[in-house]
Design an enzyme around this catalytic site. Structure first.
Site, mmCIF file in Angstrom:
data_model
loop_
_atom_site.group_PDB
_atom_site.id
_atom_site.type_symbol
_atom_site.label_atom_id
_atom_site.label_comp_id
_atom_site.label_asym_id
_atom_site.label_seq_id
_atom_site.Cartn_x
_atom_site.Cartn_y
_atom_site.Cartn_z
ATOM 1 C CB SER A 33 -51.364 -34.691 43.166
ATOM 2 O OG SER A 33 -50.766 -35.939 42.972
ATOM 3 C CD GLU B 78 -29.501 -36.100 43.863
ATOM 4 O OE1 GLU B 78 -29.384 -37.176 44.477
ATOM 5 O OE2 GLU B 78 -29.506 -36.032 42.617
ATOM 6 C CG HIS C 242 -53.415 -37.288 38.791
ATOM 7 N ND1 HIS C 242 -54.041 -37.409 40.019
ATOM 8 C CD2 HIS C 242 -52.161 -36.802 39.067
ATOM 9 C CE1 HIS C 242 -53.209 -37.039 40.984
ATOM 10 N NE2 HIS C 242 -52.065 -36.659 40.425
#
Length: 253
Positions: A82, A170, A229
């Site tokens: 991924s 963040e 996946h």
């Protein structure tokens, strides 16, 4: 420098470097890495802003490829899943001298339309001050993440004792458009490449193949039946067998 978890010892065979996906860690790959280390050294990394690796303000694939390059001494075989697969592709395209064989697990060098922001918002919603055990965190997350397996995966990145995420949420939120994207990059990697995907996943589509072959002219494609996946977690034995066959012969047998 990235945190590296090493399994096995150096042999005459190229070491294998493993790059995990978004919200993952080197520890997620421990069982497979250990099993594959019977024939070679296997080195699983924590990507930037994940696990025990340093936190950075940026999270681009160019950055991640540079991080991988810095973790490599000599030529390696490289496996990426991924997000890690995209970083591994950029590494192969920009530093082909460092990569012998490339395995890309369930991802293509394309821009995807989905976002992983809901997972970040779910993790942000956790009241860390009220957590004494992983079970406490799991119960809190249940209202926003229904799937047991997804919660378990996310909670692997929670340091319960320190009441903190081992993820720079963040920075990952700020850079999400880059994470689901792919850099506009030229170049080819002429070595052997396996695009290994789950038969129930739609991340690697037939319409992606022209784009893939423009960068990786020697790419071969294989699917693991019954896997989605998270093919390495859902079908670990079949995944391991496919990796071994490709690394030994250059293609899946």
């Amino acid at each position: 420098m990235l945190n590296v978890v090493t399994h096995g010892t150096r042999t005459g065979t190229a070491p294998l470097l493993i790059a995990h996906g978004l919200f993952g860690s080197a520890r997620n790959w421990g069982v497979i890495a250990k099993r594959l280390s019977d024939e070679r050294e296997v080195r699983a990394v924590d990507m930037r802003n994940h696990g025990e690796s340093p936190w950075q303000d940026t999270h681009t694939y160019t950055d991640m490829a540079d991080d991988l390059a810095a973790a490599i001494d000599g030529t390696h075989d490289v496996l990426g899943h991924s997000m890690g697969g995209k970083a591994a592709m950029v590494l192969a395209l920009t530093r082909p001298d460092l990569v012998r064989k490339l395995i890309v697990a369930d991802i293509s060098p394309v821009v995807y339309g989905h976002t992983q922001m809901p997972m970040i918002e779910a993790m942000r919603s956790l009241d860390l001050a009220r957590i004494e055990t992983r079970g406490d965190a799991d119960r809190q997350l249940q209202s926003v993440v229904q799937e047991d397996g997804v919660r378990a995966f996310l909670l692997q990145s929670l340091d319960v004792k320190s009441r903190r995420w081992r993820l720079n949420l963040e920075a990952l939120a700020q850079e999400m458009d880059k994470i689901i994207g792919f850099p506009d990059i030229d170049g080819q990697f002429d070595g052997p490449v396996l695009f290994l995907s789950g038969s129930h996943s739609d991340y690697v589509r037939r319409e992606h193949r022209d784009r893939i072959r423009s960068h990786f002219p020697n790419a071969v494609f294989a699917k693991i039946p019954g896997a989605g996946h998270w093919l390495h977690a859902e079908k670990p034995r079949e995944f391991e067998a496919a990796i071994r066959a490709f690394l030994k012969h250059g293609h899946k047998t």
